[in-house]
Design a protein around this motif. Structure first.
Motif, PDB file in Angstrom:
ATOM      1  N   ILE A   1       0.838  -1.198   0.000  1.00  0.00           N
ATOM      2  CA  ILE A   1       0.000   0.000   0.000  1.00  0.00           C
ATOM      3  C   ILE A   1       0.875   1.250   0.000  1.00  0.00           C
ATOM      4  CG2 ILE A   1      -1.415   1.431   1.547  1.00  0.00           C
ATOM      5  CD1 ILE A   1      -3.245  -0.334   0.169  1.00  0.00           C
ATOM      6  N   LEU A   2       1.875   1.274   0.868  1.00  0.00           N
ATOM      7  CA  LEU A   2       2.749   2.446   0.966  1.00  0.00           C
ATOM      8  C   LEU A   2       3.629   2.590  -0.272  1.00  0.00           C
ATOM      9  CD1 LEU A   2       3.663   4.803   2.676  1.00  0.00           C
ATOM     10  CD2 LEU A   2       5.295   3.293   3.811  1.00  0.00           C
ATOM     11  N   ASP A   3       4.161   1.482  -0.770  1.00  0.00           N
ATOM     12  CA  ASP A   3       5.055   1.536  -1.932  1.00  0.00           C
ATOM     13  C   ASP A   3       4.332   2.055  -3.181  1.00  0.00           C
ATOM     14  OD1 ASP A   3       7.098   0.575  -0.384  1.00  0.00           O
ATOM     15  OD2 ASP A   3       6.950  -1.494  -1.094  1.00  0.00           O
ATOM     16  N   GLN A   4       3.045   1.709  -3.317  1.00  0.00           N
ATOM     17  CA  GLN A   4       2.294   2.051  -4.535  1.00  0.00           C
ATOM     18  C   GLN A   4       1.244   3.126  -4.297  1.00  0.00           C
ATOM     19  OE1 GLN A   4       0.982  -1.631  -6.643  1.00  0.00           O
ATOM     20  NE2 GLN A   4       1.990  -2.713  -4.956  1.00  0.00           N
ATOM     21  N   ALA A   5       1.362   3.855  -3.198  1.00  0.00           N
ATOM     22  CA  ALA A   5       0.311   4.796  -2.798  1.00  0.00           C
ATOM     23  C   ALA A   5       0.009   5.856  -3.850  1.00  0.00           C
ATOM     24  CB  ALA A   5       0.694   5.473  -1.485  1.00  0.00           C
ATOM     25  N   ASP A   6       1.003   6.233  -4.645  1.00  0.00           N
ATOM     26  CA  ASP A   6       0.772   7.310  -5.622  1.00  0.00           C
ATOM     27  C   ASP A   6       0.063   6.830  -6.882  1.00  0.00           C
ATOM     28  OD1 ASP A   6       2.968   5.767  -6.203  1.00  0.00           O
ATOM     29  OD2 ASP A   6       4.150   7.405  -7.066  1.00  0.00           O
ATOM     30  N   THR A   7      -0.066   5.510  -7.082  1.00  0.00           N
ATOM     31  CA  THR A   7      -0.694   5.008  -8.307  1.00  0.00           C
ATOM     32  C   THR A   7      -1.876   4.078  -8.070  1.00  0.00           C
ATOM     33  OG1 THR A   7       0.890   3.176  -8.403  1.00  0.00           O
ATOM     34  CG2 THR A   7       1.450   5.188  -9.628  1.00  0.00           C
ATOM     35  N   LEU A   8      -2.046   3.552  -6.868  1.00  0.00           N
ATOM     36  CA  LEU A   8      -3.150   2.625  -6.604  1.00  0.00           C
ATOM     37  C   LEU A   8      -4.507   3.334  -6.735  1.00  0.00           C
ATOM     38  CD1 LEU A   8      -1.891   0.577  -3.515  1.00  0.00           C
ATOM     39  CD2 LEU A   8      -2.418  -0.324  -5.783  1.00  0.00           C
ATOM     40  N   PRO A   9      -5.511   2.642  -7.298  1.00  0.00           N
ATOM     41  CA  PRO A   9      -6.855   3.242  -7.426  1.00  0.00           C
ATOM     42  C   PRO A   9      -7.646   3.109  -6.120  1.00  0.00           C
ATOM     43  CG  PRO A   9      -6.848   1.072  -8.435  1.00  0.00           C
ATOM     44  CD  PRO A   9      -5.434   1.335  -7.988  1.00  0.00           C
ATOM     45  N   PHE A  10      -7.261   3.881  -5.101  1.00  0.00           N
ATOM     46  CA  PHE A  10      -7.927   3.808  -3.808  1.00  0.00           C
ATOM     47  C   PHE A  10      -9.407   4.169  -3.921  1.00  0.00           C
ATOM     48  CE2 PHE A  10      -3.533   4.517  -2.338  1.00  0.00           C
ATOM     49  CZ  PHE A  10      -3.444   3.516  -1.373  1.00  0.00           C
ATOM     50  N   PRO A  11     -10.260   3.605  -3.031  1.00  0.00           N
ATOM     51  CA  PRO A  11     -11.658   4.041  -2.970  1.00  0.00           C
ATOM     52  C   PRO A  11     -11.729   5.553  -2.741  1.00  0.00           C
ATOM     53  CG  PRO A  11     -11.362   2.053  -1.677  1.00  0.00           C
ATOM     54  CD  PRO A  11      -9.985   2.501  -2.086  1.00  0.00           C
ATOM     55  N   GLU A  12     -12.740   6.170  -3.304  1.00  0.00           N
ATOM     56  CA  GLU A  12     -12.860   7.626  -3.201  1.00  0.00           C
ATOM     57  C   GLU A  12     -12.930   8.086  -1.752  1.00  0.00           C
ATOM     58  OE1 GLU A  12     -15.398  11.234  -5.288  1.00  0.00           O
ATOM     59  OE2 GLU A  12     -16.150   9.183  -5.378  1.00  0.00           O
ATOM     60  N   SER A  13     -13.607   7.294  -0.899  1.00  0.00           N
ATOM     61  CA  SER A  13     -13.726   7.691   0.504  1.00  0.00           C
ATOM     62  C   SER A  13     -12.366   7.775   1.181  1.00  0.00           C
ATOM     63  CB  SER A  13     -14.620   6.696   1.255  1.00  0.00           C
ATOM     64  OG  SER A  13     -14.034   5.403   1.286  1.00  0.00           O
ATOM     65  N   VAL A  14     -11.433   6.897   0.807  1.00  0.00           N
ATOM     66  CA  VAL A  14     -10.090   6.896   1.391  1.00  0.00           C
ATOM     67  C   VAL A  14      -9.327   8.153   0.956  1.00  0.00           C
ATOM     68  CG1 VAL A  14      -7.884   5.681   1.481  1.00  0.00           C
ATOM     69  CG2 VAL A  14     -10.028   4.389   1.521  1.00  0.00           C
ATOM     70  N   VAL A  15      -9.426   8.495  -0.322  1.00  0.00           N
ATOM     71  CA  VAL A  15      -8.750   9.695  -0.823  1.00  0.00           C
ATOM     72  C   VAL A  15      -9.325  10.941  -0.148  1.00  0.00           C
ATOM     73  CG1 VAL A  15      -8.255  11.083  -2.879  1.00  0.00           C
ATOM     74  CG2 VAL A  15      -8.243   8.587  -3.030  1.00  0.00           C
ATOM     75  N   GLN A  16     -10.647  10.997  -0.008  1.00  0.00           N
ATOM     76  CA  GLN A  16     -11.286  12.145   0.640  1.00  0.00           C
ATOM     77  C   GLN A  16     -10.845  12.268   2.094  1.00  0.00           C
ATOM     78  OE1 GLN A  16     -15.382  11.130  -0.112  1.00  0.00           O
ATOM     79  NE2 GLN A  16     -15.470  12.333  -1.996  1.00  0.00           N
TER      80      GLN A  16
ATOM     81  N   GLU B   1       1.672   9.373   7.630  1.00  0.00           N
ATOM     82  CA  GLU B   1       2.676   9.807   6.654  1.00  0.00           C
ATOM     83  C   GLU B   1       3.770   8.742   6.526  1.00  0.00           C
ATOM     84  OE1 GLU B   1       2.517  12.106   4.636  1.00  0.00           O
ATOM     85  OE2 GLU B   1       1.297  13.742   5.429  1.00  0.00           O
ATOM     86  N   PRO B   2       4.360   8.579   5.343  1.00  0.00           N
ATOM     87  CA  PRO B   2       4.189   9.409   4.132  1.00  0.00           C
ATOM     88  C   PRO B   2       3.027   8.986   3.239  1.00  0.00           C
ATOM     89  CG  PRO B   2       5.900   7.796   3.752  1.00  0.00           C
ATOM     90  CD  PRO B   2       5.459   7.584   5.169  1.00  0.00           C
ATOM     91  N   LEU B   3       2.129   8.120   3.749  1.00  0.00           N
ATOM     92  CA  LEU B   3       1.016   7.635   2.929  1.00  0.00           C
ATOM     93  C   LEU B   3       0.182   8.791   2.394  1.00  0.00           C
ATOM     94  CD1 LEU B   3      -0.736   5.300   1.844  1.00  0.00           C
ATOM     95  CD2 LEU B   3      -2.009   5.391   4.005  1.00  0.00           C
ATOM     96  N   ARG B   4      -0.190   9.712   3.284  1.00  0.00           N
ATOM     97  CA  ARG B   4      -1.060  10.804   2.854  1.00  0.00           C
ATOM     98  C   ARG B   4      -0.423  11.632   1.741  1.00  0.00           C
ATOM     99  NH1 ARG B   4      -2.603  16.528   5.733  1.00  0.00           N
ATOM    100  NH2 ARG B   4      -4.701  16.751   4.864  1.00  0.00           N
ATOM    101  N   THR B   5       0.821  12.015   1.936  1.00  0.00           N
ATOM    102  CA  THR B   5       1.507  12.858   0.952  1.00  0.00           C
ATOM    103  C   THR B   5       1.616  12.151  -0.394  1.00  0.00           C
ATOM    104  OG1 THR B   5       2.765  13.990   2.673  1.00  0.00           O
ATOM    105  CG2 THR B   5       3.644  14.066   0.426  1.00  0.00           C
ATOM    106  N   LYS B   6       1.920  10.856  -0.388  1.00  0.00           N
ATOM    107  CA  LYS B   6       2.072  10.118  -1.638  1.00  0.00           C
ATOM    108  C   LYS B   6       0.732   9.995  -2.368  1.00  0.00           C
ATOM    109  CE  LYS B   6       4.910   6.684  -2.018  1.00  0.00           C
ATOM    110  NZ  LYS B   6       5.621   5.394  -1.868  1.00  0.00           N
TER     111      LYS B   6
END
Length: 271
Positions: free
Chosen positions: A22-37, A52-57
């Motif tokens: 999850i952390l390694d691919q955080a910038d490209t994974l298609p996360f659920p919209e609720s997670v991004v929000q 962090e650094p999950l949020r920033t990525k």
């Protein structure tokens, strides 16, 4: 926040992901919209701060800026009278209540989707939940109260085989009076040819089985890697699907409402 936890858990199970991936691919994974929000700060700041650094990525991969402080403080004023006038002009004066106006203010897209559903199937709030979720079998009948004090007996007589135009002819009785109505068989497309699969560079695939509920680009558009290009509804959550590369959209192979399986090709991008 409980929805965020549930959506992320389902997403991780469906994608066979662990905390490291999850952390390694955080910038490209298609996360659920609720997670991004949540990570953006749209429901507030958690007491312990964001991970962090999950949020920033996650945010940088989508070109999003974080919300600082209380989200509600950034909202503009809302004119309920104007909203009510617009809704009644669009849907009819007699079918929009104050409760509808509030529902639209809170969940505008959900409300619009529901009114579209009602325009196709009519007012169904009087149907029992089990009947709404589980269609009648041939020969089965049910009694419903469509208006206060008035009972209606509905019986499904027969359902024809799927016709060439993808519809079935349904015969049913309402208080003994027989009616015939054609309905679209949504499962008829399941026997069609299999979709292409994603995997090549520049291809955008579905992360899991679901229904396409939003397409944000068209052929010829220029996109950046991580930019939202489609929205998938699956397992009671919406997932924003990002572009896998920067470039021009060459092909879009789905429409809103299409059912897809995991890894089905949705669109192709040429760099």
């Amino acid at each position: 926040s409980s929805k965020v936890v549930g959506d992320l858990a389902q997403f991780m199970v469906a994608q066979n992901l662990d905390a490291k991936s999850i952390l390694d691919q955080a910038d490209t994974l298609p996360f659920p919209e609720s997670v991004v929000q949540y990570l953006r700060g749209e429901i507030g700041v958690p007491p312990g701060g964001f991970p962090e650094p999950l949020r920033t990525k996650v945010l940088s991969g989508r070109g999003l800026e974080p919300i600082e402080g209380r989200p509600g403080a950034q909202l503009g004023s809302y004119d309920f009278d104007e909203a009510a006038e617009q809704l009644r002009s669009k849907y009819g004066k007699d079918v929009i209540s104050d409760k509808d106006v509030l529902s639209h203010a809170l969940y505008p897209q959900v409300f619009a989707d529901w009114k579209t559903y009602e325009s196709a199937y009519g007012e169904i709030s009087s149907l029992p939940t089990d009947l709404f979720l589980n269609p009648l079998e041939e020969g089965e009948e049910v009694e419903v109260e469509l208006t206060p004090g008035k009972q209606t007996l509905i019986r499904l007589v027969s359902s024809s085989d799927t016709r060439e135009d993808g519809t079935r002819l349904i015969a049913f009785e309402v208080n003994g009076e027989r009616w015939f109505i054609p309905v679209t068989d949504q499962s008829a497309t399941s026997s069609g040819p299999a979709r292409e699969k994603a995997g090549e560079p520049g291809t955008v695939g579905s992360p899991m089985p679901g229904v396409i509920v939003g397409i944000k680009v068209k052929v010829g558009d220029e996109v950046k890697e991580g930019e939202p290009v489609a929205t998938l509804s699956a397992m009671k959550m919406e997932t924003v699907i990002p572009a896998t590369a920067s470039g021009k959209v060459e092909r879009v192979l789905v429409n809103i409402g299409d059912k897809v399986e995991g890894d089905d090709l949705l669109m192709a991008i040429s760099s």
